[in-house]
Design a protein around this motif. Structure first.
Motif, PDB file in Angstrom:
ATOM      1  N   GLY A  40       0.802  -1.210   0.000  1.00 18.44           N
ATOM      2  CA  GLY A  40       0.000   0.000   0.000  1.00 18.44           C
ATOM      3  C   GLY A  40       0.839   1.265   0.000  1.00 18.44           C
ATOM      4  O   GLY A  40       2.046   1.235  -0.237  1.00 18.44           O
ATOM      5  N   LYS A  41       0.182   2.367   0.319  1.00 24.62           N
ATOM      6  CA  LYS A  41       0.835   3.672   0.265  1.00 24.62           C
ATOM      7  C   LYS A  41       1.341   4.147   1.624  1.00 24.62           C
ATOM      8  O   LYS A  41       2.080   5.117   1.702  1.00 24.62           O
ATOM      9  CB  LYS A  41      -0.117   4.696  -0.338  1.00 24.62           C
ATOM     10  CG  LYS A  41      -0.476   4.347  -1.780  1.00 24.62           C
ATOM     11  CD  LYS A  41      -1.501   5.288  -2.371  1.00 24.62           C
ATOM     12  CE  LYS A  41      -1.844   4.855  -3.790  1.00 24.62           C
ATOM     13  NZ  LYS A  41      -2.900   5.701  -4.395  1.00 24.62           N
ATOM     14  N   GLY A  42       0.901   3.498   2.698  1.00 28.92           N
ATOM     15  CA  GLY A  42       1.539   3.689   3.992  1.00 28.92           C
ATOM     16  C   GLY A  42       1.004   4.767   4.897  1.00 28.92           C
ATOM     17  O   GLY A  42       1.546   4.970   5.987  1.00 28.92           O
ATOM     18  N   VAL A  43      -0.052   5.461   4.504  1.00 30.67           N
ATOM     19  CA  VAL A  43      -0.526   6.586   5.320  1.00 30.67           C
ATOM     20  C   VAL A  43      -1.035   6.122   6.675  1.00 30.67           C
ATOM     21  O   VAL A  43      -0.677   6.682   7.721  1.00 30.67           O
ATOM     22  CB  VAL A  43      -1.614   7.383   4.571  1.00 30.67           C
ATOM     23  CG1 VAL A  43      -2.163   8.499   5.466  1.00 30.67           C
ATOM     24  CG2 VAL A  43      -1.063   7.964   3.287  1.00 30.67           C
ATOM     25  N   ALA A  44      -1.883   5.090   6.702  1.00 28.20           N
ATOM     26  CA  ALA A  44      -2.447   4.613   7.966  1.00 28.20           C
ATOM     27  C   ALA A  44      -1.366   4.027   8.873  1.00 28.20           C
ATOM     28  O   ALA A  44      -1.383   4.228  10.095  1.00 28.20           O
ATOM     29  CB  ALA A  44      -3.529   3.571   7.700  1.00 28.20           C
ATOM     30  N   VAL A  45      -0.420   3.313   8.277  1.00 27.22           N
ATOM     31  CA  VAL A  45       0.670   2.734   9.077  1.00 27.22           C
ATOM     32  C   VAL A  45       1.542   3.841   9.662  1.00 27.22           C
ATOM     33  O   VAL A  45       1.947   3.792  10.828  1.00 27.22           O
ATOM     34  CB  VAL A  45       1.517   1.771   8.224  1.00 27.22           C
ATOM     35  CG1 VAL A  45       2.659   1.198   9.044  1.00 27.22           C
ATOM     36  CG2 VAL A  45       0.650   0.648   7.685  1.00 27.22           C
ATOM     37  N   ALA A  46       1.835   4.861   8.862  1.00 24.76           N
ATOM     38  CA  ALA A  46       2.599   6.007   9.359  1.00 24.76           C
ATOM     39  C   ALA A  46       1.864   6.692  10.502  1.00 24.76           C
ATOM     40  O   ALA A  46       2.476   7.123  11.488  1.00 24.76           O
ATOM     41  CB  ALA A  46       2.859   6.994   8.223  1.00 24.76           C
ATOM     42  N   LEU A  47       0.543   6.787  10.371  1.00 26.05           N
ATOM     43  CA  LEU A  47      -0.271   7.352  11.448  1.00 26.05           C
ATOM     44  C   LEU A  47      -0.071   6.557  12.730  1.00 26.05           C
ATOM     45  O   LEU A  47       0.122   7.137  13.813  1.00 26.05           O
ATOM     46  CB  LEU A  47      -1.742   7.340  11.039  1.00 26.05           C
ATOM     47  CG  LEU A  47      -2.773   7.698  12.112  1.00 26.05           C
ATOM     48  CD1 LEU A  47      -2.554   9.111  12.617  1.00 26.05           C
ATOM     49  CD2 LEU A  47      -4.193   7.537  11.550  1.00 26.05           C
ATOM     50  N   GLY A  48      -0.093   5.232  12.637  1.00 25.89           N
ATOM     51  CA  GLY A  48       0.107   4.402  13.817  1.00 25.89           C
ATOM     52  C   GLY A  48       1.493   4.544  14.411  1.00 25.89           C
ATOM     53  O   GLY A  48       1.655   4.637  15.638  1.00 25.89           O
TER      54      GLY A  48
END
Length: 200
Positions: A108-116
């Protein structure tokens, strides 16, 4: 903080990568509707495509799962390792989502993981970023534009709030990767072909 044994540290780096690699979007889509999310919509495994192509509830669950897979390993790492190692563990976790071993490194693009990840490291900065994201989304209705804007501004916010240099460097690397992963969205935005967000 525990004494850092190099073998334990390397094992945790691999663990963080493998956790980051778990394709929750793929799993949740197949469980809820038997849809292969990689073959519908944008083909992305993230929450936005699941939200649009499968169902709203599946998208929300995917979002929460992706945030947690970034948050939990980094939160644990904060109690076990020094800050430089925590930053590296966060990066490995993030790279797991972008380039997951379970999906032949197509992630994926990683936005949600970066948020976490940064919810564990810099919660105040994340609260500010969420406000920025919501403002951009409500104004222009592009999830991608909100994500790109957040990626561009996040290292600046960390600097203004005097967070550690290790975390600012991590945010720079992650922001560059997020923007790179949104290159197709940027092209679509420039020619006014990007899909707008809608609850309908």
């Amino acid at each position: 903080m525990l004494n850092e044994n190099i073998y334990f540290t390397l094992t945790f780096l691999i663990f963080a990568y493998l956790i980051g690699s778990i394709p929750f979007g793929v799993i949740i889509s197949k469980l809820n509707s038997k849809i292969d999310i990689q073959k519908v919509g944008s083909g992305n495994i993230g929450a936005t495509n699941v939200f649009r192509s499968v169902s709203k509830i599946s998208g929300i669950i995917t979002l929460l799962a992706d945030v947690l897979k970034g948050y939990l390993p980094v939160l644990i790492a904060c109690y076990l390792f020094s800050k430089p190692w925590v930053g590296l563990i966060g990066l490995f976790n993030f790279l797991g989502h972008l380039y997951p071993v379970y999906l032949k490194f197509r992630g994926g693009k990683g936005v949600a993981v970066a948020l976490g990840i940064f919810l564990a490291l810099a919660p105040l900065a994340i609260m500010i970023e969420i406000i920025i994201f919501i403002i951009v989304l409500l104004k222009w209705r592009y999830v991608s534009l909100g994500s790109i804007t957040s990626a561009l501004t996040f290292p600046i916010i960390l600097g203004l709030l005097n967070y550690e240099a290790y975390y600012i460097m991590l945010s720079l690397v992650i922001s560059i990767l997020i923007i790179y992963k949104h290159k197709d969205n940027l092209k679509n935005l420039l020619i006014s072909e990007e899909n707008k967000f809608s609850l309908k």
